[in-house]
Design an enzyme around this catalytic site. Structure first.
Site, PDB file in Angstrom:
ATOM      1  CG  ASP A 157     -71.177   9.637 -25.446  1.00  0.00           C
ATOM      2  OD1 ASP A 157     -70.771   8.464 -25.420  1.00  0.00           O
ATOM      3  OD2 ASP A 157     -71.588  10.193 -26.489  1.00  0.00           O
TER       4      ASP A 157
ATOM      5  CG  ASP B  74     -72.743   6.195 -31.310  1.00  0.00           C
ATOM      6  OD1 ASP B  74     -73.615   6.599 -30.522  1.00  0.00           O
ATOM      7  OD2 ASP B  74     -71.529   6.466 -31.178  1.00  0.00           O
TER       8      ASP B  74
END
Length: 720
Positions: free
Chosen positions: A455, A521
């Site tokens: 990430d 997301d």
């Protein structure tokens, strides 16, 4: 009198021709980039070049301006120059004379051109590399170098961009914009005189990156119109632009966007810009097909079936409890999950998002025996184990930041604004780099980790490197590439996902070293329909992470049936982002059916040709995958909103062989929403058999779906 141009170079591959000329003494310029011209003789090429020389016009230069791959101001190009820079106010307008040219056929069927030029007065060399790949995708990059015997004063590189010409028929522009949770939103505009410049200063690809910048004939669609498109393969600051000059010339170009003074070249040093990829085809689906074909031909492209993933984030968030996570693993294995990924919260001090980033040690308080008990339970159930990391970031509230505040990217003595309560580690600092390499290597050595979810959750703002705080995004980007490359060399069996606040680091250079991207997301399937549709403009579905989330979206609060959630995730790299321990037997049985369908059709979706139908009604969409031999196809009819008319129209199924017959049936379990309608079309009950030509031209009557539902259709070739 204008002399005929020398014999040009003709490259051909994948139905595309690229014709280059050097004028005998200059860096190459593109005479043609587009449809295949067939076998042309040297005389044909010379005539083609001569026929394209413009006549001088009043009040203009006495010699026609050429649009080189590297546009040169000194040659009369009054648009954006390819190389921008200076050496103490000098060498700002170089003109390169050709010093070397090599043309070679690649073993895989493509062709490669290398050209070098020198401006002795400016003390600069320029090296171009251009490659036409078998897919028909063209890629090019440039290196600017300072010879060892040049002026010792550094040459400041302000920009290095490469451009390709597009013809006057390209009158419309298309690219993508967006924000977090709404990535890849399409936008169109006329291609008028001036510059349409997409400049990214986020330090990562970003949610608003254009992904592709396309120019095409008026009204081009998925399957219609002539289209030219580029993509800048760089994960840091970058620019992509379309420019039309008043004199009529038009180009698509791009490169790295350099911060002031970020690249200084002393004698013997050089700077290489990113690859700029380019594709020409009929329609946006044709552009996508070229990129997909290119990516699937890479030696390192994932060859194994893309596993069903269980990611724990939306199931448990930071609540890491061994018993709960083991129970989640048990239920996941029961529904058919093949890879279990432990998300954020496993390392020291990480009970929320405000602390712990940088302290890459398993939290002894939460995991007194390390991750071994969970890893063992996961693997005993036949699943691979994956782990979330965010190596480039650090919380100020962390042991690492307290011990090494000098490892944080900052401008001089000023600390950047925090974002998500975190800062960015300076990976160009050798000590910070070595720490991360050691920690990640240790984790991958101690545990049988098959997968890293990598990430990157903030933009690079005020990103200065070292004690002086000099601009650091360029060096940071290269350091990230080196770090991933070194880990892959040490642990070649580990797959890596590029995740950056979801889908904010999506480019072809990060994908040189990762195995998929996290699409967004945003797991709301209605939003995901658009996000995945346009992410697939560049990437094939097997590279796009797409998960089934809970019935009520945690980001939008919308509620959707499982069939809509799973049917959306099906056309990607399928996974689950849902606390299955809170579900009942009926939900698990239905989910298991979707997991089994994915396993049955992933070979089709992940090798097939993407097709999307242009629709008269924006309330619904039709997309699908057609097998390479066109023997099989899977389509999704998606009702996005309330239709404009009460009577459904016809579904035209694109991509099939017009001369073969197909049996079209509803595909379980994606047939339920349509069959539950009070009066579904008659053909849905037992299918219909028609030639591909009729299915494409006439189609089938669509069922009246409720908003935010979808129907899966399977088209299978039958013996004639």
């Amino acid at each position: 009198m204008i002399q005929p141009l020398p014999d040009p170079i003709h490259l051909r591959a994948g139905g595309v021709s690229v014709v280059l000329t050097t004028d005998g003494e200059r860096l190459p310029a593109v005479l043609h980039w587009g449809a295949d011209l067939g076998d042309l003789t040297a005389a044909d090429l010379a005539e083609l070049a001569r026929a394209g020389v413009p006549a001088p016009v009043p009040n203009d230069l006495d010699r026609p301006t050429r649009a080189g791959i590297l546009a040169e101001h000194a040659d009369g190009w009054n648009g954006r120059p390819g190389l921008a820079g200076q050496r103490a106010g000098r060498a700002w307008s170089p003109l390169f004379a050709l010093t070397d040219l090599a043309v070679a056929d690649d073993p895989d069927g493509g062709a490669r051109v290398r050209a070098s030029g020198r401006d002795a007065e400016a003390g600069l060399e320029l090296h171009l590399e251009l490659q036409l790949l078998p897919s028909g995708v063209l890629r090019q990059r440039a290196t600017v170098a300072v010879p060892p015997d040049a002026d010792p004063e550094p040459f400041v590189v302000d920009g290095l961009a490469l451009a390709l010409p597009v013809p006057p028929v390209a009158t419309e522009l298309f690219d993508l914009a967006g924000r977090w949770g709404r990535e890849r939103a399409p936008q169109r505009m006329p291609f008028v005189v001036g510059v349409h410049s997409r400049e990214n200063r986020r330090g990562r690809t970003g949610p608003d990156a254009p992904l592709i910048l396309a120019a095409g004939t008026e009204g081009f669609g998925y399957a219609s119109g002539e289209v030219w498109a580029i993509h800048v393969a760089w994960s840091g600051n970058h620019v992509a632009y379309a420019e039309r000059l008043a004199a009529g010339a038009a180009v698509l170009g791009g490169g790295e966007l350099l911060l002031p003074g970020e690249v200084l070249l002393r004698p013997g040093e050089s700077y290489t810009g990113p690859w700029v990829y380019a594709a020409h085809a009929t329609g946006l689906d044709g552009i996508a097909a070229r990129f997909h074909t290119m990516l699937r031909a890479r030696p390192h492209h994932p060859k194994n079936p893309r596993p069903v993933v269980m990611n724990t984030w939306e199931a448990v968030y930071f609540d890491h409890d061994l018993d709960r996570l083991v129970e989640l693993a048990r239920v996941a294995a029961d529904v058919g999950v093949e890879r279990y990924v432990l998300d954020d919260g496993w390392f020291r001090h990480r009970r929320d998002d405000g602390a712990g980033l940088g302290d890459w040690y398993v939290d002894e308080d939460v995991w007194p025996e390390g991750l071994h008990p969970l890893v063992r339970e996961v693997r005993e159930r036949g699943m691979e184990f994956g782990l979330w990391v965010e190596p480039e970031m650090v919380n100020p509230d962390s042991d690492l930041a307290r011990a090494h505040p000098d490892w944080i990217l900052r401008t001089g003595g000023r600390t950047p604004i925090t974002s998500r309560r975190q800062q960015v580690l300076d990976l160009a600092n050798p000590d910070a780099y070595a720490y991360l390499l050691e920690r990640l290597d240790a984790l991958l050595t101690e545990y049988p980790i098959s997968y890293l979810k990598w990430d990157h959750n903030r933009d690079l703002v005020d990103a200065g490197h070292g004690p002086l705080g000099v601009p650091g995004v360029h060096a940071q980007t290269l350091a990230v590439y080196r770090l991933i490359d070194e880990l892959r060399a040490r642990h070649p069996g580990v797959e890596i996902e590029s995740c950056s606040s979801g889908g904010l680091r999506v480019d072809l250079e990060i994908l040189q070293r990762t195995d998929r991207i996290w699409g967004s997301d945003q797991t709301d399937p209605l939003e995901r329909q658009q996000i995945q549709r346009w992410t697939a403009q560049l990437l094939p579905p097997e590279l796009i992470g797409a998960h089934v989330a809970a019935p009520r979206s945690h980001s939008t609060a919308r509620t959707h049936d499982l069939s809509f959630r799973a049917g959306t995730a099906l056309f990607g790299s399928f996974g689950i982002e849902w606390d299955l321990t809170a579900t009942g037997p009926q939900e698990r049985t239905e989910l298991a059916a979707w997991v089994q369908l994915y396993k049955d059709v992933r070979g089709l979706i992940h090798t097939g040709t993407l097709v999307r139908a242009d629709q008269h009604d924006p309330s619904f969409a039709l997309h699908g995958a057609v097998a390479p031999d066109r023997s099989d196809a899977l389509y999704a009819l998606v009702q996005l909103a309330t239709p404009l008319t009460s009577v459904p129209g016809r579904l035209r199924l694109p991509g099939l062989d017009p001369d073969r017959r197909y049996r079209v049936t509803a595909q379980p379990p994606g047939d339920r929403p349509a069959l539950r309608q009070r009066r579904p079309p008659e053909w849905l009950a037992d299918g219909v058999e028609l030639p591909g030509r009729a299915l494409a031209a006439v189609g089938l009557r669509a069922p009246a779906l409720n908003p935010e539902q979808l129907l899966l259709l399977r088209a299978t070739a039958v013996a004639s």
